[in-house]
Design a protein around this motif. Structure first.
Motif, short mmCIF file in Angstrom:
data_model
loop_
_atom_site.label_atom_id
_atom_site.label_comp_id
_atom_site.label_asym_id
_atom_site.label_seq_id
_atom_site.Cartn_x
_atom_site.Cartn_y
_atom_site.Cartn_z
N ILE A 197 0.90 -1.20 0.11
CA ILE A 197 -0.19 0.12 -0.09
C ILE A 197 0.95 1.31 -0.08
N ARG A 198 2.02 1.47 0.84
CA ARG A 198 2.75 2.50 0.86
C ARG A 198 3.50 2.67 -0.47
N GLU A 199 3.88 1.60 -1.25
CA GLU A 199 4.47 1.65 -2.48
C GLU A 199 3.72 2.32 -3.47
N ARG A 200 2.41 1.81 -3.26
CA ARG A 200 1.49 2.36 -4.39
C ARG A 200 1.05 3.74 -4.17
N VAL A 201 0.88 4.04 -2.85
CA VAL A 201 0.64 5.44 -2.57
C VAL A 201 1.48 6.62 -2.80
N ASN A 202 2.94 6.19 -2.60
CA ASN A 202 3.95 6.97 -2.95
C ASN A 202 4.08 7.13 -4.39
N ALA A 203 3.78 5.89 -5.11
CA ALA A 203 3.88 6.12 -6.56
C ALA A 203 2.87 7.14 -7.18
N CYS A 204 1.56 7.35 -6.28
CA CYS A 204 0.66 8.40 -6.76
C CYS A 204 1.29 9.46 -6.42
N TYR A 205 1.91 9.74 -5.40
CA TYR A 205 2.71 11.14 -5.34
C TYR A 205 3.82 11.33 -6.15
N GLY A 206 4.42 10.33 -6.50
CA GLY A 206 5.53 10.60 -7.32
C GLY A 206 6.99 10.74 -6.59
N TYR A 207 6.91 10.59 -5.05
CA TYR A 207 7.92 10.70 -4.23
C TYR A 207 7.62 9.84 -3.18
N ASN A 208 8.37 9.67 -2.07
CA ASN A 208 8.24 9.01 -0.80
C ASN A 208 7.45 9.96 0.12
N ALA A 209 6.34 10.41 0.02
CA ALA A 209 5.39 11.10 0.74
C ALA A 209 5.02 10.71 1.94
N ILE A 210 4.74 9.22 1.85
CA ILE A 210 4.17 8.71 3.03
C ILE A 210 5.52 7.44 3.64
N SER A 211 5.71 7.87 4.87
CA SER A 211 6.66 7.12 5.51
C SER A 211 6.06 6.07 6.41
N ARG A 212 4.89 6.33 7.00
CA ARG A 212 4.09 5.71 7.93
C ARG A 212 2.59 5.24 7.57
N ILE A 213 2.15 4.04 7.77
CA ILE A 213 0.45 3.98 7.55
C ILE A 213 0.27 3.32 8.86
N ILE A 214 -1.02 4.02 9.53
CA ILE A 214 -1.64 3.49 10.53
C ILE A 214 -2.89 3.09 10.34
N VAL A 215 -3.26 1.99 10.75
CA VAL A 215 -4.90 1.08 10.57
C VAL A 215 -5.38 1.33 11.61
N THR A 216 -6.57 2.13 11.25
CA THR A 216 -7.55 2.46 12.48
C THR A 216 -8.98 1.21 12.38
N GLN A 217 -9.20 0.66 13.34
CA GLN A 217 -10.28 -0.35 13.13
C GLN A 217 -11.58 0.12 13.73
N THR A 218 -12.71 0.43 12.92
CA THR A 218 -13.93 0.77 13.60
C THR A 218 -14.73 0.61 12.58
N ALA A 219 -16.09 1.04 12.79
CA ALA A 219 -17.29 0.66 11.71
C ALA A 219 -17.06 1.82 10.74
N PRO A 220 -17.47 1.42 9.60
CA PRO A 220 -17.09 2.35 8.27
C PRO A 220 -17.90 3.64 8.44
N THR A 221 -19.00 3.66 9.22
CA THR A 221 -19.87 4.95 9.21
C THR A 221 -19.31 5.85 10.20
N GLY A 222 -18.56 5.49 11.22
CA GLY A 222 -18.02 6.46 12.19
C GLY A 222 -19.07 6.20 13.29
N PHE A 223 -18.59 6.94 14.47
CA PHE A 223 -19.29 6.92 15.62
C PHE A 223 -20.52 7.75 15.53
N ALA A 224 -20.55 8.70 15.11
CA ALA A 224 -21.76 9.93 15.09
C ALA A 224 -22.86 9.00 14.43
N GLU A 225 -22.61 8.42 12.96
CA GLU A 225 -23.60 7.90 12.49
C GLU A 225 -23.80 6.41 12.50
#
Length: 175
Positions: free
Chosen positions: A88-116
């Motif tokens: 994922i990091r390689e693909r995202v950095n390819a979208c930017y064209g350089y090493n823009a993303i150095s770290r990825i955090i995965v958040t586990q929750t419902a896709p609608t969020g807490f409010a909805e």
């Protein structure tokens, strides 16, 4: 010195040009310098990853290089997304064209969020009425004067539940 009035364009414009500016401002508010990461996420990450996770925000550190991409996923898909973080990091950095993303955090929750999102509570099924002939006869006697057969059947079931529950309560009290 006066300038001539600016000429308004005439004719049709592409819909993308009408919404490009508001989308760019909204994406920049969440840290996305390239809105393409949001709008073309399935193409960038791949259909299998896009079905399991979506980008939420990009946070830039104060003095450091590289940003942190936060992905939102459900709890069950999180281990699968974690295994694919280098790709994922390689693909995202390819979208930017350089090493823009150095770290990825995965958040586990419902896709609608807490409010909805609302938790799903399934009610326990009602206990079937005790098929006691005395209870059935008493319930039918209570509902004998109802003319509508569907309503009479429903009220008979309700009376049977009530009478059988009262019988269980009285038995517990005497023990």
């Amino acid at each position: 010195m006066s300038y001539p009035p600016r000429r308004r364009s005439r004719g049709f414009r592409q819909a993308a040009s009408l919404v490009a500016e508001p989308i760019r401002h909204a994406a920049e508010g969440r840290g996305f310098a390239v809105a393409r990461l949001l709008t073309h996420w399935p193409d960038i990450a791949g259909p299998d990853i896009a079905a399991r996770a979506r980008p939420v925000k990009i946070a830039h550190s104060r003095g450091g290089f590289g940003a942190t991409l936060t992905l939102l996923t459900t709890g069950a898909a999180a281990p699968l997304v974690e295994m694919q973080l280098p790709q994922i990091r390689e693909r995202v950095n390819a979208c930017y064209g350089y090493n823009a993303i150095s770290r990825i955090i995965v958040t586990q929750t419902a896709p609608t969020g807490f409010a909805e999102g609302r938790p799903q509570f399934d009610h326990a099924p009602a206990a079937p009425p005790v098929d006691d002939p005395k209870t059935r006869d008493a319930a039918q006697a209570m509902t004998a004067d109802i003319a509508d057969p569907a309503l009479q059947a429903a009220m008979t079931r309700l009376a049977m539940l009530k009478l059988s529950r009262e019988g269980r309560t009285n038995r517990k009290a005497t023990k």
